[in-house]
Each structure stands twice: as structure tokens, then as C-alpha cells.
Design a protein around this motif. Structure first.
Motif, PDB file in Angstrom:
ATOM      1  N   ALA A   1       0.839  -1.161  -0.006  1.00 44.86           N
ATOM      2  CA  ALA A   1      -0.233  -0.186  -0.089  1.00 44.86           C
ATOM      3  C   ALA A   1       0.922   1.218  -0.036  1.00 44.86           C
ATOM      4  O   ALA A   1       1.702   1.223   0.720  1.00 44.86           O
ATOM      5  CB  ALA A   1      -0.723  -0.017   1.215  1.00 44.86           C
ATOM      6  N   LYS A   2       0.470   2.218  -0.584  1.00 42.55           N
ATOM      7  CA  LYS A   2       1.166   3.536  -0.735  1.00 42.55           C
ATOM      8  C   LYS A   2       0.272   4.648  -0.871  1.00 42.55           C
ATOM      9  O   LYS A   2      -0.857   4.574  -1.438  1.00 42.55           O
ATOM     10  CB  LYS A   2       2.136   3.674  -1.813  1.00 42.55           C
ATOM     11  CG  LYS A   2       1.653   3.583  -3.132  1.00 42.55           C
ATOM     12  CD  LYS A   2       2.657   3.853  -4.151  1.00 42.55           C
ATOM     13  CE  LYS A   2       2.370   3.797  -5.746  1.00 42.55           C
ATOM     14  NZ  LYS A   2       3.337   3.925  -6.653  1.00 42.55           N
ATOM     15  N   LYS A   3       0.523   5.700  -0.137  1.00 43.12           N
ATOM     16  CA  LYS A   3      -0.138   6.874  -0.409  1.00 43.12           C
ATOM     17  C   LYS A   3      -0.136   7.792  -1.759  1.00 43.12           C
ATOM     18  O   LYS A   3       0.830   7.697  -2.133  1.00 43.12           O
ATOM     19  CB  LYS A   3       0.368   7.841   0.783  1.00 43.12           C
ATOM     20  CG  LYS A   3      -0.506   8.828   1.249  1.00 43.12           C
ATOM     21  CD  LYS A   3      -0.083   9.713   2.671  1.00 43.12           C
ATOM     22  CE  LYS A   3      -1.300  10.826   2.976  1.00 43.12           C
ATOM     23  NZ  LYS A   3      -0.798  11.313   4.243  1.00 43.12           N
ATOM     24  N   THR A   4      -1.194   8.177  -2.076  1.00 41.33           N
ATOM     25  CA  THR A   4      -1.337   8.774  -3.323  1.00 41.33           C
ATOM     26  C   THR A   4      -2.182  10.089  -3.374  1.00 41.33           C
ATOM     27  O   THR A   4      -2.506  10.234  -2.147  1.00 41.33           O
ATOM     28  CB  THR A   4      -1.980   8.061  -4.516  1.00 41.33           C
ATOM     29  OG1 THR A   4      -3.347   7.824  -3.989  1.00 41.33           O
ATOM     30  CG2 THR A   4      -1.509   6.651  -4.682  1.00 41.33           C
TER      31      THR A   4
ATOM     32  N   GLY B   1      -5.643   9.151  -2.323  1.00 38.07           N
ATOM     33  CA  GLY B   1      -5.686   8.260  -1.337  1.00 38.07           C
ATOM     34  C   GLY B   1      -4.612   7.226  -1.218  1.00 38.07           C
ATOM     35  O   GLY B   1      -3.555   7.402  -0.909  1.00 38.07           O
ATOM     36  N   ILE B   2      -5.192   5.902  -1.486  1.00 38.66           N
ATOM     37  CA  ILE B   2      -4.213   4.942  -1.411  1.00 38.66           C
ATOM     38  C   ILE B   2      -4.374   3.822  -2.501  1.00 38.66           C
ATOM     39  O   ILE B   2      -5.441   3.572  -2.967  1.00 38.66           O
ATOM     40  CB  ILE B   2      -4.761   3.998  -0.044  1.00 38.66           C
ATOM     41  CG1 ILE B   2      -4.724   4.898   1.440  1.00 38.66           C
ATOM     42  CG2 ILE B   2      -3.775   2.939   0.000  1.00 38.66           C
ATOM     43  CD1 ILE B   2      -5.528   4.230   2.429  1.00 38.66           C
ATOM     44  N   GLU B   3      -3.103   3.721  -2.919  1.00 37.62           N
ATOM     45  CA  GLU B   3      -3.038   2.603  -3.910  1.00 37.62           C
ATOM     46  C   GLU B   3      -2.549   1.213  -3.472  1.00 37.62           C
ATOM     47  O   GLU B   3      -1.681   1.223  -2.526  1.00 37.62           O
ATOM     48  CB  GLU B   3      -2.160   2.974  -4.920  1.00 37.62           C
ATOM     49  CG  GLU B   3      -1.954   2.095  -6.281  1.00 37.62           C
ATOM     50  CD  GLU B   3      -0.750   2.456  -7.339  1.00 37.62           C
ATOM     51  OE1 GLU B   3      -0.028   1.666  -7.826  1.00 37.62           O
ATOM     52  OE2 GLU B   3      -1.013   3.603  -7.605  1.00 37.62           O
ATOM     53  N   ILE B   4      -3.292   0.394  -3.720  1.00 41.55           N
ATOM     54  CA  ILE B   4      -3.001  -1.140  -3.155  1.00 41.55           C
ATOM     55  C   ILE B   4      -2.644  -1.959  -4.399  1.00 41.55           C
ATOM     56  O   ILE B   4      -3.239  -2.028  -5.186  1.00 41.55           O
ATOM     57  CB  ILE B   4      -4.220  -1.797  -2.181  1.00 41.55           C
ATOM     58  CG1 ILE B   4      -4.336  -0.937  -1.224  1.00 41.55           C
ATOM     59  CG2 ILE B   4      -3.931  -3.193  -2.051  1.00 41.55           C
ATOM     60  CD1 ILE B   4      -5.720  -1.225  -0.500  1.00 41.55           C
TER      61      ILE B   4
ATOM     62  N   PHE C   1     -10.683  10.050   1.615  1.00 38.58           N
ATOM     63  CA  PHE C   1      -9.875   9.340   0.776  1.00 38.58           C
ATOM     64  C   PHE C   1     -10.400   8.389   0.163  1.00 38.58           C
ATOM     65  O   PHE C   1     -11.695   7.632   0.408  1.00 38.58           O
ATOM     66  CB  PHE C   1      -8.455   8.725   1.689  1.00 38.58           C
ATOM     67  CG  PHE C   1      -8.789   7.703   2.518  1.00 38.58           C
ATOM     68  CD1 PHE C   1      -8.692   6.567   2.112  1.00 38.58           C
ATOM     69  CD2 PHE C   1      -9.020   8.255   3.864  1.00 38.58           C
ATOM     70  CE1 PHE C   1      -9.027   5.562   3.226  1.00 38.58           C
ATOM     71  CE2 PHE C   1      -9.468   7.139   4.859  1.00 38.58           C
ATOM     72  CZ  PHE C   1      -9.377   5.838   4.481  1.00 38.58           C
ATOM     73  N   ALA C   2      -9.822   7.878  -1.004  1.00 41.01           N
ATOM     74  CA  ALA C   2     -10.299   6.930  -1.819  1.00 41.01           C
ATOM     75  C   ALA C   2      -9.273   5.807  -2.290  1.00 41.01           C
ATOM     76  O   ALA C   2      -8.048   6.130  -1.691  1.00 41.01           O
ATOM     77  CB  ALA C   2     -10.543   7.314  -3.321  1.00 41.01           C
TER      78      ALA C   2
END
Length: 126
Positions: free
Chosen positions: A3-6, A9-12, A44-45
Motif C-alpha cells: 500500500a502507498k499514499k497517493t 488516497g491509497i493505492e494497493i 480518501f479513496a
């Protein structure tokens, strides 16, 4: 890294069936980012690419379910889920229904034309 912050929101990215140890690492990474958004009072998304996963074990789905519930109570507004199998989609869809997330989730199949662009558009703009 799972997982990383974008900017949205968050990309998994999960490319295979998770072991219990990997699920705990994933959970820690994800929850740290969620806490950042929650502490800042920001919605966030999540864009989750699980296209390499055919199915997760029930024990792993329980961990994922806890993460989904925590995200929901912490400001989650939209989710794009990318799949390559109907089994994985069904598994996550059932968990989302159980947690009351169906209305904010959209599902994208890797066989669809422009699936990644469509998934990004949902998390970024709704």
C-alpha cells in the motif's frame, strides 16, 4: 510494498494469494496511511489492483474485512477494485456488502478496455 499514499488516497497492489505474515504486513502499511488521513480529517479513496489474485483464504479475508471497516470509519469515500477472476471479485463483493461498502465500490476487470483509466477516474472524480 502493498500500500502507498497517493494524491487521491491509497493505492494497493496485491499480486498473489497472501500468507498470514504478508496479510499482517499489508494491514500495518494500510492502517498507517489510513491513520494519516483520519488524523488530518481528510476523506480518501482506494484503488486496489488485485488482478493477480484468484482467491484469498477466509482467515486473510477476515483481516481484509477489518481493514475495510477501519477505512470506512476513517473517511473512505470511493473504492476501485481491479480483478482478473470472478471468484476474487465475488469474495471481495460479499465482504463489501457485509460491511455496507457496496455503494462506494466499483469493480473493473482486466479484460475491459481502459480498465485502469476507468478505475482511476472513479477514485479521483467519482
Amino acid at each position: 510494498m502493498f500500500a502507498k499514499k497517493t494524491s487521491y488516497g491509497i493505492e494497493i497492489k496485491v499480486s498473489d494469494k497472501l500468507t498470514l505474515e504478508e496479510a499482517h504486513v499489508f494491514s500495518e502499511q494500510l492502517n498507517k496511511i489510513i491513520v494519516d488521513y483520519k488524523s488530518a480529517g481528510k476523506e480518501f479513496a482506494i484503488l486496489a489492483d488485485t488482478s493477480g489474485v484468484k482467491m484469498q483464504d477466509p482467515q486473510i479475508m477476515a483481516i481484509i474485512g477489518k481493514n475495510m471497516a477501519f477505512a470506512k470509519e476513517s473517511g473512505l469515500v470511493r473504492v476501485s477494485l481491479i480483478f482478473s477472476t470472478a471468484t476474487a471479485k465475488l469474495q471481495v463483493s460479499m465482504k463489501a456488502k457485509e460491511l455496507g461498502l457496496k455503494q462506494i465500490e466499483r469493480y473493473f476487470d482486466v479484460t475491459e478496455e481502459n480498465y485502469l483509466e476507468k478505475a482511476l477516474a472513479w477514485v479521483e472524480k467519482g
